[in-house]
Design a protein around this motif. Structure first.
Motif, PDB file in Angstrom:
ATOM      1  N   LYS A  54    -103.959 -44.567  79.926  1.00  9.11           N
ATOM      2  CA  LYS A  54    -104.788 -43.168  80.205  1.00  9.11           C
ATOM      3  C   LYS A  54    -106.189 -43.718  80.826  1.00  9.11           C
ATOM      4  N   PRO A  55    -106.325 -43.088  82.117  1.00 11.10           N
ATOM      5  CA  PRO A  55    -107.356 -43.527  82.801  1.00 11.10           C
ATOM      6  C   PRO A  55    -108.811 -43.143  82.127  1.00 11.10           C
ATOM      7  N   LEU A  56    -108.905 -42.154  81.173  1.00 13.04           N
ATOM      8  CA  LEU A  56    -110.083 -41.720  80.826  1.00 13.04           C
ATOM      9  C   LEU A  56    -110.172 -41.360  79.388  1.00 13.04           C
ATOM     10  N   PHE A  57    -111.409 -41.316  78.703  1.00 11.92           N
ATOM     11  CA  PHE A  57    -111.624 -40.402  77.361  1.00 11.92           C
ATOM     12  C   PHE A  57    -112.462 -39.330  77.748  1.00 11.92           C
ATOM     13  N   ILE A  58    -112.316 -38.252  77.305  1.00  9.77           N
ATOM     14  CA  ILE A  58    -112.939 -36.992  77.258  1.00  9.77           C
ATOM     15  C   ILE A  58    -113.833 -36.897  75.824  1.00  9.77           C
ATOM     16  N   GLN A  59    -115.134 -36.947  76.153  1.00 15.26           N
ATOM     17  CA  GLN A  59    -115.898 -36.732  74.952  1.00 15.26           C
ATOM     18  C   GLN A  59    -116.974 -35.820  75.002  1.00 15.26           C
ATOM     19  N   SER A  60    -117.189 -35.319  73.811  1.00 16.72           N
ATOM     20  CA  SER A  60    -118.277 -34.003  73.837  1.00 16.72           C
ATOM     21  C   SER A  60    -118.676 -34.115  72.539  1.00 16.72           C
ATOM     22  N   PHE A  61    -120.086 -33.677  72.242  1.00 18.37           N
ATOM     23  CA  PHE A  61    -120.790 -33.275  71.178  1.00 18.37           C
ATOM     24  C   PHE A  61    -120.357 -31.718  70.645  1.00 18.37           C
ATOM     25  N   ALA A  62    -119.535 -30.874  71.524  1.00 21.24           N
ATOM     26  CA  ALA A  62    -119.195 -29.593  71.114  1.00 21.24           C
ATOM     27  C   ALA A  62    -117.747 -29.570  70.764  1.00 21.24           C
ATOM     28  N   PRO A  63    -117.665 -29.237  69.789  1.00 26.13           N
ATOM     29  CA  PRO A  63    -116.149 -29.328  69.134  1.00 26.13           C
ATOM     30  C   PRO A  63    -115.308 -28.031  69.937  1.00 26.13           C
ATOM     31  N   THR A  64    -115.880 -27.074  70.173  1.00 26.42           N
ATOM     32  CA  THR A  64    -115.411 -26.145  70.699  1.00 26.42           C
ATOM     33  C   THR A  64    -114.783 -26.404  72.221  1.00 26.42           C
ATOM     34  N   SER A  65    -115.554 -27.202  72.916  1.00 24.87           N
ATOM     35  CA  SER A  65    -115.181 -27.658  74.177  1.00 24.87           C
ATOM     36  C   SER A  65    -114.028 -28.517  74.120  1.00 24.87           C
ATOM     37  N   LEU A  66    -113.765 -29.356  73.169  1.00 18.37           N
ATOM     38  CA  LEU A  66    -112.645 -30.159  72.788  1.00 18.37           C
ATOM     39  C   LEU A  66    -111.309 -29.523  72.419  1.00 18.37           C
ATOM     40  N   ILE A  67    -111.570 -28.300  71.872  1.00 13.39           N
ATOM     41  CA  ILE A  67    -110.506 -27.438  71.429  1.00 13.39           C
ATOM     42  C   ILE A  67    -110.066 -27.010  72.689  1.00 13.39           C
ATOM     43  N   TYR A  68    -110.883 -26.333  73.439  1.00  9.32           N
ATOM     44  CA  TYR A  68    -110.540 -25.834  74.701  1.00  9.32           C
ATOM     45  C   TYR A  68    -109.805 -26.605  75.613  1.00  9.32           C
ATOM     46  N   LEU A 109    -112.938 -33.067  59.676  1.00 11.47           N
ATOM     47  CA  LEU A 109    -112.137 -34.117  60.257  1.00 11.47           C
ATOM     48  C   LEU A 109    -110.543 -33.838  60.287  1.00 11.47           C
ATOM     49  N   LYS A 110    -110.199 -33.171  58.973  1.00 13.96           N
ATOM     50  CA  LYS A 110    -108.544 -32.678  59.053  1.00 13.96           C
ATOM     51  C   LYS A 110    -108.402 -31.864  60.324  1.00 13.96           C
ATOM     52  N   PHE A 111    -109.539 -30.742  60.442  1.00 16.01           N
ATOM     53  CA  PHE A 111    -109.253 -29.582  61.338  1.00 16.01           C
ATOM     54  C   PHE A 111    -109.222 -30.302  62.804  1.00 16.01           C
ATOM     55  N   ILE A 112    -110.271 -31.172  62.958  1.00 15.71           N
ATOM     56  CA  ILE A 112    -110.501 -31.689  64.366  1.00 15.71           C
ATOM     57  C   ILE A 112    -109.272 -32.713  64.983  1.00 15.71           C
ATOM     58  N   ARG A 113    -108.665 -33.040  63.879  1.00 16.57           N
ATOM     59  CA  ARG A 113    -107.575 -34.271  64.269  1.00 16.57           C
ATOM     60  C   ARG A 113    -106.702 -33.782  64.999  1.00 16.57           C
ATOM     61  N   ASN A 114    -106.218 -32.356  64.902  1.00 15.82           N
ATOM     62  CA  ASN A 114    -105.415 -31.596  65.797  1.00 15.82           C
ATOM     63  C   ASN A 114    -105.784 -31.703  67.310  1.00 15.82           C
ATOM     64  N   TYR A 115    -107.012 -32.089  67.485  1.00 16.89           N
ATOM     65  CA  TYR A 115    -107.619 -31.842  68.993  1.00 16.89           C
ATOM     66  C   TYR A 115    -107.870 -33.237  69.684  1.00 16.89           C
ATOM     67  N   VAL A 116    -108.229 -34.201  68.945  1.00 13.67           N
ATOM     68  CA  VAL A 116    -108.856 -35.304  69.272  1.00 13.67           C
ATOM     69  C   VAL A 116    -108.174 -36.725  68.536  1.00 13.67           C
ATOM     70  N   ILE A 117    -108.475 -37.647  69.263  1.00 16.90           N
ATOM     71  CA  ILE A 117    -107.818 -39.159  68.745  1.00 16.90           C
ATOM     72  C   ILE A 117    -108.784 -39.576  67.889  1.00 16.90           C
ATOM     73  N   GLY A 118    -110.003 -39.286  67.788  1.00 14.60           N
ATOM     74  CA  GLY A 118    -110.934 -39.836  67.329  1.00 14.60           C
ATOM     75  C   GLY A 118    -112.519 -39.385  67.107  1.00 14.60           C
ATOM     76  N   ILE A 119    -113.310 -39.962  66.793  1.00 15.41           N
ATOM     77  CA  ILE A 119    -114.913 -39.601  66.727  1.00 15.41           C
ATOM     78  C   ILE A 119    -115.652 -40.494  67.256  1.00 15.41           C
ATOM     79  N   GLY A 120    -116.766 -40.054  67.702  1.00 22.28           N
ATOM     80  CA  GLY A 120    -117.641 -41.383  68.351  1.00 22.28           C
ATOM     81  C   GLY A 120    -119.144 -40.965  67.829  1.00 22.28           C
ATOM     82  N   PRO A 121    -119.026 -41.555  66.553  1.00 21.03           N
ATOM     83  CA  PRO A 121    -120.611 -41.264  65.849  1.00 21.03           C
ATOM     84  C   PRO A 121    -121.655 -42.192  66.210  1.00 21.03           C
ATOM     85  N   TRP A 122    -123.010 -41.644  66.301  1.00 20.89           N
ATOM     86  CA  TRP A 122    -124.276 -42.629  66.428  1.00 20.89           C
ATOM     87  C   TRP A 122    -124.047 -43.657  65.616  1.00 20.89           C
TER      88      TRP A 122
END
Length: 177
Positions: A8-22, A58-71
């Motif tokens: 895969k050529p990219l990772f999409i990352q965002s601080f906004a959960p709703t943008s990742l769900i969209y 985290l259980k909820f968001i895992r349906n939309y993301v492969i991971g988290i990027g914490p500070w």
């Protein structure tokens, strides 16, 4: 991870959960939820990042993301520029099959905790082997790439000491040392 996933050529990352769900309805590219200091609130849902790092979220968001990027200081808090004990965020994310890619790793002494004696490679080693994160966000991709080359089991080794010194000298020049 499958070979297809690794291509895969990219990772999409965002601080906004709703943008990742969209965006999960638009592309299957891997997505990461970025996590700020736990006292900060998200711009889209007004939740604190403390709420977002709860097991339920985290259980909820895992349906939309492969991971988290914490500070990185959210994973291992620092006090007076010394690392404290790690939180359980990485273990909890891994238990839910989420990858963890903390940010931002930088070479400047100002951003290196005293524990690493001004050595970004020691910091990479700590995070990848001691904390067991899956990836790192860095502003110094050359340094991280060199670390990967040095620690890869399939690395090409210089045939003599002179070649090794030449290689190290060029790498330090690339990093501005």
């Amino acid at each position: 991870m499958s070979e297809d996933w690794l291509k895969k050529p990219l990772f999409i990352q965002s601080f906004a959960p709703t943008s990742l769900i969209y965006i999960s309805n638009v592309t299957n590219s891997p997505k990461l939820l970025l996590i700020d200091d736990t006292t900060v609130r998200t711009q889209d849902t007004n939740q604190s990042y403390s709420e977002i790092t709860s097991n339920g979220y985290l259980k909820f968001i895992r349906n939309y993301v492969i991971g988290i990027g914490p500070w990185k200081d959210t994973v291992v808090p620092a006090e007076n520029n010394h690392l404290g004990p790690p939180t359980d965020l990485v273990a909890r994310a891994h238990a839910l099959n989420l990858q963890v890619h903390p940010y931002t790793f930088r070479n400047e002494n100002l951003f290196l905790h005293f524990n690493f004696n001004q050595d970004p490679y020691a910091e990479y080693e700590y995070w990848l082997t001691e904390i067991s994160v899956d990836g790192l966000f860095t502003d110094f991709t050359g340094s991280l790439h060199r670390y990967q080359e040095w620690t890869s089991p399939h690395q090409m080794k210089p045939k003599n000491a002179e070649a090794l010194l030449y290689q190290i000298s060029n790498m330090l020049k690339d990093d501005g040392y």
